[in-house]
Write an enzyme that holds these catalytic residues in place. Structure first.
Site, short mmCIF file in Angstrom:
data_model
loop_
_atom_site.label_atom_id
_atom_site.label_comp_id
_atom_site.label_asym_id
_atom_site.label_seq_id
_atom_site.Cartn_x
_atom_site.Cartn_y
_atom_site.Cartn_z
CB CYS A 186 -0.91 0.02 1.23
SG CYS A 186 -1.90 1.53 1.30
CB CYS A 219 -2.28 4.64 3.97
SG CYS A 219 -3.59 4.06 2.90
CB SER A 220 -1.06 1.05 6.77
OG SER A 220 -2.25 1.61 7.31
CB CYS A 221 -4.74 -0.64 2.23
SG CYS A 221 -5.45 1.03 2.20
#
Lengths: 198, 289
Positions: A103, A106-108
């Protein structure tokens, strides 16, 4: 953003403590709810869930077909549903194609099957290089793929969450689902690693 | 926003350092902030994309020198202040200075398991198929939105195939307010037909307008979507529609007058979508070849 930004720096722990105090005092969150959330992701929801999904796909051709066609439903059938995994896609690694999930924004990450993302998944080294130099990133994990293997990088960045199904290691014919699941590492389900070879 | 969160393709951050899979947190405050982000999200006072935007709005230098849970902390503080739920003073003092606002949704301990297991699905029913189908050959648009986008810089203006389905871009409260304004303001059509708008849109503001109607209830109809999209394109506004869906990225607000002035003001670059519609995470940001 905060009045004290320009003044003496406040440690992040203090800052978070202050935030929690304010939220609880104002009745926006309950301490016991926070405890329950932490407990869920520290104790119950983690990569062993995904490992079970992968092991099932290895031993059950019908489940594998279902997983690749409708991962959300196939994963839900094993009891793994919910937050940050509402819309799942399974990507099967083969000798021809290796999938790597990142990702960049972000941090998906697929929480129901892998739990909370590790720090490296959320950090600039991985997020910056996975789309530019995936083989280099794999080398950081000690993984070298044949030059003939095509690498597909999947940038989550939104609501679809990906689970990589690594290649089943040789020499595991006749293994049970439980034993196979032990070979499935978290990193292999992101595509940053391979399943362990017994 | 072209912020520090858009890391794809950058160099110089060094090697990736793996860590054991049973390591969940590195400090106790990380546990608390993770849980607070989840629990406050359940208040439904902002959407997931508003939360993303709050984190992405950090100054790049601070973003790159903060750990991820620090970024979450800053983002949550910003969301709470923006929503009017807490004040900067309260955060600084670590105590409530006023009683909390009554919330319709507060996550109780007994609801935690169910809430986490249910999540919040982001797909929405649509009456018509999206404009793009999987495997369509497409080119991404070269957007530079100041709001949240799913189109990273490394993927802009690139030719490729659409791989995924359509998803909803969830709006922040203030974006929703803009959408409501779209539904009443945007339908003041320039007197000229859309066909002639190309030259006009690039050169000078529209001075006369014809009210063509109000949007029916929560929705734009198919004709309106297409018309609005064309209008926006011609006027230097990036409009993206997947037939039943409308998303407007206002790129050149100075070129928008009257009809879309209210929408455009202060919104340069923001990708908008009608509240009830879906935005494909990639398809809404691509143009068909």
């Amino acid at each position: 953003m905060r009045a004290d930004d320009s003044a003496q720096p406040v440690s992040i722990a203090t800052r978070v403590q202050a935030l929690e105090a304010v939220l609880v005092e104002k009745g926006y969150v309950q301490t016991a709810s926070l405890d329950a959330i932490v407990e869920t992701y520290e104790r119950d929801v983690g990569p062993r869930n995904g490992a079970r999904v992968v092991a099932r796909a290895w031993i059950d051709p019908n489940y594998r077909t279902w997983l690749l066609a409708d991962a959300t439903a196939a994963i839900a059938s094993l009891g793994y549903t919910g937050r940050q995994g509402e819309h799942m896609v399974a990507l099967e690694n083969t000798p021809d194609t290796h999938h790597l999930v990142v990702c960049t924004l972000c941090s998906c990450y697929p929480w129901p099957v892998l739990g909370l993302p590790p720090v490296w998944y959320k950090s600039p080294p991985y997020r910056s290089r996975a789309v530019l130099d995936p083989r280099g990133v794999l080398a950081d994990f000690g993984v070298t793929l044949p030059a003939t293997t095509r690498i597909e990088v999947h940038d989550s960045t939104a609501e679809i969450r990906y689970l990589v199904v690594p290649i089943r290691p040789p020499g595991t014919e006749g293994w049970t689902e439980q034993d196979l699941a032990q070979l499935v590492t978290r990193d292999s389900m992101i595509g940053a690693g391979l399943a362990l070879v017994p | 926003v072209n912020g520090a969160q858009d890391l794809g393709g950058m160099m110089g951050f060094g090697p990736v350092r793996s860590e054991p899979e049973d390591l969940r947190f590195h400090a106790d405050w990380e546990r608390r902030v993770m849980a607070m982000v989840v629990a406050t999200g359940a208040t439904q006072r902002w959407t997931i994309d508003a939360a993303r935007h709050a984190r992405e709005s950090m100054p790049p230098g601070e973003y790159l020198t903060s750990s991820y849970y620090e970024i979450w902390t800053r983002g949550l503080e910003a969301l709470l202040v923006e929503a009017g739920l807490v004040t900067v003073e309260e955060l600084g003092q670590g105590r409530a200075l006023d009683p909390g606002e009554p919330l319709t949704h507060v996550l109780s301990p007994r609801d935690v398991a169910q809430a986490l297991a249910t999540g919040s699905p982001y797909d929405r029913p649509v009456a018509e198929p999206a404009r793009f189908t999987v495997d369509d050959r497409v080119r991404t648009r070269n957007l530079n939105p100041t709001g949240h986008t799913r189109l990273p810089r490394y993927a802009r203006d690139k030719v490729g195939c659409r791989r995924a389905g359509a998803w909803w871009l969830r709006l922040s409260g203030h974006q929703r307010a803009w959408c409501r304004r779209v539904s009443t303001v945007a339908l003041h059509s320039p007197v000229r037909s859309p066909r002639t708008l190309g030259r006009l849109g690039r050169s000078r503001p529209h001075r006369r307008h014809r009210r063509v109607g109000e949007l029916p209830g929560p929705g734009l109809n198919r004709f309106t979507c297409r018309w609005l999209e064309k209008w926006c394109d011609r006027a230097g506004v990036v409009a993206i529609s997947t037939v039943a869906e409308v998303a407007i990225g206002v790129r050149a607000s100075r070129r928008c007058r009257q009809g879309l002035t209210d929408v455009a003001a202060g919104l340069a670059g923001l990708v908008l979508i009608r509240d009830v519609s879906r935005l494909s995470e990639d398809a809404a940001q691509i143009a068909i070849l």
